[in-house]
Design a protein around this motif. Sequence first.
Motif, PDB file in Angstrom:
ATOM      1  N   GLU A  46      35.191  22.422  40.760  1.00 26.33           N
ATOM      2  CA  GLU A  46      35.334  23.877  40.677  1.00 26.33           C
ATOM      3  C   GLU A  46      35.657  24.483  42.040  1.00 26.33           C
ATOM      4  O   GLU A  46      36.512  25.371  42.154  1.00 26.33           O
ATOM      5  CB  GLU A  46      34.045  24.475  40.102  1.00 26.33           C
ATOM      6  N   ILE A  91      39.074  26.637  42.654  1.00 27.85           N
ATOM      7  CA  ILE A  91      38.929  28.088  42.792  1.00 27.85           C
ATOM      8  C   ILE A  91      39.324  28.565  44.188  1.00 27.85           C
ATOM      9  O   ILE A  91      40.160  29.465  44.343  1.00 27.85           O
ATOM     10  CB  ILE A  91      37.477  28.507  42.464  1.00 27.85           C
ATOM     11  N   LEU A 115      44.268  33.527  38.338  1.00 27.39           N
ATOM     12  CA  LEU A 115      42.803  33.447  38.365  1.00 27.39           C
ATOM     13  C   LEU A 115      42.241  33.272  36.968  1.00 27.39           C
ATOM     14  O   LEU A 115      41.317  32.473  36.746  1.00 27.39           O
ATOM     15  CB  LEU A 115      42.236  34.722  38.998  1.00 27.39           C
ATOM     16  N   VAL A 124      42.682  29.657  35.925  1.00 30.51           N
ATOM     17  CA  VAL A 124      41.737  28.749  36.590  1.00 30.51           C
ATOM     18  C   VAL A 124      40.348  28.880  35.971  1.00 30.51           C
ATOM     19  O   VAL A 124      39.678  27.880  35.686  1.00 30.51           O
ATOM     20  CB  VAL A 124      41.697  29.046  38.098  1.00 30.51           C
ATOM     21  N   PHE A 125      39.907  30.117  35.743  1.00 30.13           N
ATOM     22  CA  PHE A 125      38.578  30.326  35.167  1.00 30.13           C
ATOM     23  C   PHE A 125      38.516  29.800  33.735  1.00 30.13           C
ATOM     24  O   PHE A 125      37.483  29.271  33.303  1.00 30.13           O
ATOM     25  CB  PHE A 125      38.228  31.813  35.191  1.00 30.13           C
ATOM     26  N   THR A 140      36.666  36.754  45.928  1.00 33.47           N
ATOM     27  CA  THR A 140      36.172  35.619  46.707  1.00 33.47           C
ATOM     28  C   THR A 140      34.680  35.759  46.979  1.00 33.47           C
ATOM     29  O   THR A 140      33.921  34.782  46.889  1.00 33.47           O
ATOM     30  CB  THR A 140      36.938  35.520  48.038  1.00 33.47           C
ATOM     31  N   GLU A 166      32.822  34.824  43.799  1.00 40.22           N
ATOM     32  CA  GLU A 166      32.770  33.391  43.527  1.00 40.22           C
ATOM     33  C   GLU A 166      31.763  32.686  44.428  1.00 40.22           C
ATOM     34  O   GLU A 166      31.172  31.679  44.042  1.00 40.22           O
ATOM     35  CB  GLU A 166      34.157  32.764  43.705  1.00 40.22           C
TER      36      GLU A 166
END
Length: 236
Positions: free
Chosen positions: A79, A83, A123, A126-127, A190, A193
Amino acid sequence: MRDGEIDEILKQAAQAPHDVDPAVLERVARSIGSSLRPVRPLPPAWVLAGGLVLICAFVALAGAARLGLYGMQRLSVLERALIFPALCILIWLAATACVSEIIPGSRRRVAPGFLLGAGSLALLAVFTVLFRDYRTDRFVSQGVACLTAGLLHAIPAALASWLILRRGFAVNSVAAGLAVGTLAGLAGVTMLELHCANFQALHVMLWHTAVVPLSGAAGALLSFAGRPRRSRALRS
């Protein structure tokens, strides 16, 4: 009167001497010369972009350290490997877009509007790939808290970015505001995350990703609202 006669009259008027009083010319030259000041050139584009990236990194790290690096501690190696490189690439692209918008005639590698849409979708992709927990425990309350925190951290990132970019000139102020807002939104994501330990898929996909388009839209709206005031000041 024929067209040829009109053209001849205009040519004769253009060729007639129009002497200007040398004293008037001297006064004009003195008034212009007294207002001229040397201008310090802008740093190279890569220096400006690097400064914007550092601002985003500082805001994200400082905010997450203050709130707690709970998300970073729970993320797996895979991850983290997906990310944060994705965020770094998007931040660099947004930074270069910001610099391009404040330097007239510079090469635009990516348009701010396209960057906002493509970055948000990237994004989201990716999530979607990484997070598979589709529970919705405290979906709204925790989501609003993350969205608020991300947007609040986007504000100092935007202000600090403006300090770096203020000496440039944005031909399209709305596009420049959109680019800066997108960059600031990525700083907010960011931070989330690094901090947020809620890995429920819908929470991350909606509330974390939403920071980018909302921040970008806010930057564009603020630039649009400020544009008429600048125009009136120039006319006066």
